[in-house]
Design an enzyme around this catalytic site. Structure first.
Site, PDB file in Angstrom:
ATOM      1  N   HIS A 191      -7.334  -5.517  -1.443  1.00  0.00           N
ATOM      2  CA  HIS A 191      -6.136  -4.792  -0.999  1.00  0.00           C
ATOM      3  C   HIS A 191      -5.580  -5.246   0.356  1.00  0.00           C
ATOM      4  CE1 HIS A 191      -3.472  -1.374  -0.860  1.00  0.00           C
ATOM      5  NE2 HIS A 191      -4.012  -0.903   0.243  1.00  0.00           N
ATOM      6  N   SER A 204       0.837  -1.186   0.000  1.00  0.00           N
ATOM      7  CA  SER A 204       0.000   0.000   0.000  1.00  0.00           C
ATOM      8  C   SER A 204       0.884   1.253   0.000  1.00  0.00           C
ATOM      9  CB  SER A 204      -0.950  -0.061   1.204  1.00  0.00           C
ATOM     10  OG  SER A 204      -1.997   0.851   1.067  1.00  0.00           O
ATOM     11  N   ASP A 235       0.720  -4.402  -3.880  1.00  0.00           N
ATOM     12  CA  ASP A 235      -0.421  -3.501  -4.051  1.00  0.00           C
ATOM     13  C   ASP A 235      -0.077  -2.058  -3.636  1.00  0.00           C
ATOM     14  OD1 ASP A 235      -2.816  -3.660  -5.377  1.00  0.00           O
ATOM     15  OD2 ASP A 235      -4.033  -4.025  -3.597  1.00  0.00           O
TER      16      ASP A 235
END
Ligand SMILES: *[C@@H]1O[C@H](CO)[C@@H](O)[C@H](O)[C@H]1NC(C)=O
Ligand SMILES: *[C@@H]1O[C@H](CO)[C@@H](O)[C@H](O)[C@H]1NC(C)=O
Ligand SMILES: *[C@@H]1O[C@H](CO)[C@@H](O)[C@H](O)[C@H]1NC(C)=O
Length: 359
Positions: free
Chosen positions: A274, A171, A200
């Site tokens: 996610h 992230s 991600d």
């Protein structure tokens, strides 16, 4: 996901934390997982998606300033004496490093040492710029101090190999890993980072609202990186959930990071979201974020096997002695992975062309 977005979300839905703490439990029995993940391949050939042969320590907590650590850290290591590549891993926004411990242990069981700082506390939530400086300080800490931690907390003869140092992050932490590797810190990096994995990665809440430094340029192939890169994305990260903005929105997510790499592989885990590479049970804040982000129905353990397996395959290709055999196998045949994965790649990063020719 991005910090400002996160703050908006946490303000918008109060009061559900307690329920959510329990909502991440996996209710399906284990045998269902093994039956659904059964694939039509010779399992002796593909070992990356199973636990490796090394016995692994529990996550070792190193408090800030113990062993001179610039930030609190988790270290996970094999017990067996040996020289192991090191993976420095940066968590996502307000997600504790401990919430990734299962993923770390899977990776470590294949012969790696993971070092994962925790870069926030309830008193201090760093900006992305600060976070990049913090990550560099942890990287620079490794040469003179990691060995002491391993010696004292793991055992004689267990060593990290600084010639095989990789960085990764999830992230916003994925963006930080790119920022560090692209040299965007004020603090000078005094170690060589030899490989980069974005898990991600997210660069902001949208193209026009990105955290500083910007990292993404919106020019294809613009990242000036001379080390191998792989990017692992999630198929559901760009979907909305409860009409809320997606956690990994288009134009700031894995797709754009891939576009801006000159050479990279790109794996998209299609049926997962996610937050699904985290542990089954995570802290209340991560549980909350997990609910806000769109998720697939599959077991998180399958997602962790897939993410860790791809990471291990990639790292082994450059650091191990299998010559990238399993990495090339999954690039050529993504149906070898435990859940559906879309694969693309560009360039070859110095791996033998005859391997790439098979892909
Ligand atoms: C980093 O790599 C360069 C080039 O290979 C080498 O000259 C240098 O000594 C390395 N630095 C460290 C700290 O290992
Ligand atoms: C890319 O990075 C190398 C050093 O790693 C540097 O010599 C070169 O000037 C950079 N190129 C651009 C276009 O920034
Ligand atoms: C999500 O991203 C994929 C490409 O990575 C794209 O094909 C798809 O249309 C996107 N979905 C949404 C809802 O934007």
């Amino acid at each position: 996901m991005d910090a400002t977005l996160w703050v908006k979300l946490i303000v918008s839905i109060p009061g559900v934390l307690a329920i959510l703490y329990y909502s991440e439990a996996q209710i399906l029995p284990n045998f269902l997982e093994s039956s659904t993940s059964h694939k039509n391949y010779n399992s002796e050939d593909i070992t990356i998606f199973e636990n490796g042969k090394f016995e692994v320590t529990k996550p070792i907590e190193v408090e800030k300033s113990k062993f001179s650590a610039p930030e609190p850290l988790l270290v996970v290591s094999p017990y067996q004496p040996g020289l192991y590549p090191i993976l420095l891993f940066v968590h996502g926004t307000l997600i504790s490093n401990e919430d990734y411990s299962d993923l770390f242990q899977r990776i470590v069981s294949h012969g790696f040492i993971v070092v994962a700082p925790k870069l926030f506390s309830i008193f201090n939530f760093p900006s992305e710029e600060d976070e990049i400086e913090m990550v560099v300080s942890v990287a620079n800490w490794l040469p003179s101090n990691l060995q002491d931690v391993l010696h004292e907390r793991v055992g004689e003869g267990v060593e990290g190999d600084l010639n095989k140092l990789a960085i990764s992050g999830h992230s916003r932490g994925g963006k930080s890993a790119f920022g560090v590797t692209l040299g965007l810190s004020k603090t000078k990096l005094t170690v060589n980072i030899s490989a980069l994995i974005g898990v991600d990665p997210v660069a902001g809440s949208n193209k026009n609202d990105r955290t500083q430094p910007h990292v993404l340029t919106y020019v294809p192939n613009s990242f000036n990186l001379s080390i191998p890169v792989t990017i692992i994305g999630t198929g559901l990260g760009n979907q909305t959930n409860f009409l809320l903005p997606p956690c990994a929105p288009n134009y700031v997510n894995h797709q754009e990071f891939y576009v801006e790499c000159k050479e990279s592989s790109h794996f998209v885990i299609l049926k997962y979201g996610h937050m699904q590479m985290l542990n089954d049970y995570v802290d209340p804040i991560a549980s909350y974020v997990s609910l806000v982000c769109e998720s697939g129905d599959g077991l998180k353990s399958t997602m962790r096997r897939t993410v860790s397996g791809i990471m291990v395959a990639f790292l082994d290709a450059y650091f191990g002695d299998d010559g990238g055999r399993q990495y090339f196998a999954i690039l050529a045949n993504p149906s070898l992975t435990p859940t559906r994965v879309y694969v693309e790649k560009k360039g070859n990063f110095g791996l033998p062309r005859n391997h790439y020719a098979q892909v």
